[in-house]
Write a protein that holds these residues in place. Sequence first.
Motif, PDB file in Angstrom:
ATOM      1  N   ARG A  20       0.832  -1.200   0.000  1.00 51.75           N
ATOM      2  CA  ARG A  20       0.000   0.000   0.000  1.00 51.75           C
ATOM      3  C   ARG A  20       0.873   1.258   0.000  1.00 51.75           C
ATOM      4  NH1 ARG A  20      -3.093   2.543   4.673  1.00 51.75           N
ATOM      5  NH2 ARG A  20      -4.590   3.852   3.610  1.00 51.75           N
ATOM      6  N   GLN A  21       1.928   1.248   0.790  1.00 52.79           N
ATOM      7  CA  GLN A  21       2.836   2.402   0.825  1.00 52.79           C
ATOM      8  C   GLN A  21       3.539   2.576  -0.512  1.00 52.79           C
ATOM      9  OE1 GLN A  21       1.771   4.264   3.365  1.00 52.79           O
ATOM     10  NE2 GLN A  21       3.879   4.783   3.765  1.00 52.79           N
ATOM     11  N   GLU A 117       4.443   9.554   2.831  1.00 54.75           N
ATOM     12  CA  GLU A 117       4.576   8.789   4.074  1.00 54.75           C
ATOM     13  C   GLU A 117       3.417   9.068   5.028  1.00 54.75           C
ATOM     14  OE1 GLU A 117       5.951   5.995   6.520  1.00 54.75           O
ATOM     15  OE2 GLU A 117       6.817   6.454   4.568  1.00 54.75           O
ATOM     16  N   ILE A 118       3.084  10.320   5.216  1.00 53.21           N
ATOM     17  CA  ILE A 118       2.044  10.667   6.193  1.00 53.21           C
ATOM     18  C   ILE A 118       0.649  10.327   5.672  1.00 53.21           C
ATOM     19  CG2 ILE A 118       0.927  12.580   7.390  1.00 53.21           C
ATOM     20  CD1 ILE A 118       3.700  13.851   7.641  1.00 53.21           C
ATOM     21  N   LEU A 119       0.325  10.773   4.470  1.00 51.88           N
ATOM     22  CA  LEU A 119      -1.009  10.512   3.949  1.00 51.88           C
ATOM     23  C   LEU A 119      -1.210   9.027   3.645  1.00 51.88           C
ATOM     24  CD1 LEU A 119      -1.512  13.564   1.581  1.00 51.88           C
ATOM     25  CD2 LEU A 119      -2.374  13.247   3.893  1.00 51.88           C
ATOM     26  N   GLY A 120      -0.151   8.359   3.223  1.00 54.38           N
ATOM     27  CA  GLY A 120      -0.264   6.935   2.915  1.00 54.38           C
ATOM     28  C   GLY A 120      -0.536   6.076   4.124  1.00 54.38           C
ATOM     29  N   SER A 121      -0.104   6.516   5.273  1.00 57.66           N
ATOM     30  CA  SER A 121      -0.317   5.714   6.479  1.00 57.66           C
ATOM     31  C   SER A 121      -1.601   6.087   7.212  1.00 57.66           C
ATOM     32  CB  SER A 121       0.872   5.873   7.426  1.00 57.66           C
ATOM     33  OG  SER A 121       0.952   7.202   7.885  1.00 57.66           O
ATOM     34  N   ARG A 122      -2.239   7.202   6.834  1.00 54.78           N
ATOM     35  CA  ARG A 122      -3.378   7.668   7.615  1.00 54.78           C
ATOM     36  C   ARG A 122      -4.666   7.874   6.829  1.00 54.78           C
ATOM     37  NH1 ARG A 122       1.184   9.242   9.791  1.00 54.78           N
ATOM     38  NH2 ARG A 122       1.399   9.396  12.028  1.00 54.78           N
ATOM     39  N   MET A 123      -4.612   7.837   5.505  1.00 56.50           N
ATOM     40  CA  MET A 123      -5.812   8.144   4.734  1.00 56.50           C
ATOM     41  C   MET A 123      -6.082   7.083   3.683  1.00 56.50           C
ATOM     42  SD  MET A 123      -5.662  12.237   4.172  1.00 56.50           S
ATOM     43  CE  MET A 123      -7.416  12.391   3.968  1.00 56.50           C
ATOM     44  N   HIS A 124      -7.317   7.020   3.266  1.00 57.74           N
ATOM     45  CA  HIS A 124      -7.714   6.142   2.176  1.00 57.74           C
ATOM     46  C   HIS A 124      -7.286   6.792   0.859  1.00 57.74           C
ATOM     47  CE1 HIS A 124     -10.402   4.020  -0.603  1.00 57.74           C
ATOM     48  NE2 HIS A 124     -10.278   3.025   0.262  1.00 57.74           N
ATOM     49  N   LEU A 129      -5.022  10.794  -2.149  1.00 64.64           N
ATOM     50  CA  LEU A 129      -4.343  11.149  -3.393  1.00 64.64           C
ATOM     51  C   LEU A 129      -4.796  12.516  -3.938  1.00 64.64           C
ATOM     52  CD1 LEU A 129      -4.068   7.703  -5.187  1.00 64.64           C
ATOM     53  CD2 LEU A 129      -2.267   9.024  -4.094  1.00 64.64           C
ATOM     54  N   PRO A 130      -6.104  12.831  -3.955  1.00 64.87           N
ATOM     55  CA  PRO A 130      -6.466  14.196  -4.362  1.00 64.87           C
ATOM     56  C   PRO A 130      -5.948  15.267  -3.409  1.00 64.87           C
ATOM     57  CG  PRO A 130      -8.364  12.766  -4.535  1.00 64.87           C
ATOM     58  CD  PRO A 130      -7.286  11.982  -3.847  1.00 64.87           C
ATOM     59  N   LEU A 131      -5.925  14.969  -2.117  1.00 59.71           N
ATOM     60  CA  LEU A 131      -5.387  15.930  -1.160  1.00 59.71           C
ATOM     61  C   LEU A 131      -3.902  16.161  -1.400  1.00 59.71           C
ATOM     62  CD1 LEU A 131      -5.671  17.695   1.376  1.00 59.71           C
ATOM     63  CD2 LEU A 131      -5.159  15.659   2.724  1.00 59.71           C
ATOM     64  N   ALA A 132      -3.159  15.093  -1.643  1.00 58.18           N
ATOM     65  CA  ALA A 132      -1.727  15.232  -1.925  1.00 58.18           C
ATOM     66  C   ALA A 132      -1.501  16.016  -3.210  1.00 58.18           C
ATOM     67  CB  ALA A 132      -1.079  13.856  -2.018  1.00 58.18           C
ATOM     68  N   ALA A 133      -2.304  15.751  -4.239  1.00 53.24           N
ATOM     69  CA  ALA A 133      -2.171  16.492  -5.499  1.00 53.24           C
ATOM     70  C   ALA A 133      -2.466  17.975  -5.285  1.00 53.24           C
ATOM     71  CB  ALA A 133      -3.103  15.903  -6.545  1.00 53.24           C
TER      72      ALA A 133
END
Length: 148
Positions: A20-21, A117-124, A129-133
């Motif tokens: 997943r990461q 690292e942070i969003l991958g471990s805490r969010m769906h 992915l849209p938040l990171a973009a």
Amino acid sequence: MTQAVRSMPEQEGASPRAGRQYIWWTAIVSFALVLSALLALPNQTITSKYVNDLFVFLDGAHRIWSGQVPNVDFHTSLGALTFYIPAAGYGLSGRMGGAMPVGMAIVILLFAAVAAEILGSRMHKALGLPLAAFLLLLVAAPAIPGRR
């Protein structure tokens, strides 16, 4: 003596979390590489507003590249990182015009690693992915959000 029994047996191979990461890292860092390339490859700074602010950053980058240290050799009310980022861009691009875009490309790549690292471990993925973009686009935009 009694022996403690593990509640979950160990499995051979990679864990599902590692896979997943990997998806997060691939998606976010590849988007950051595209944004960084769009900023850094032209190797020039185009500005029509806040030119005086740009010259402050470029002056600090030139001073650092010449061997000076902020708040030791020259006074600044800004933090030292404000000048080290364009100085790294100046060192990598070799031109003063590429100092800011290449420096910001470095910041985008570092921010992408942290976001993955942070969003991958805490969010769906559907939300993360849209938040990171969106956050990467905010970092990459050569403008102040909210200003016209």
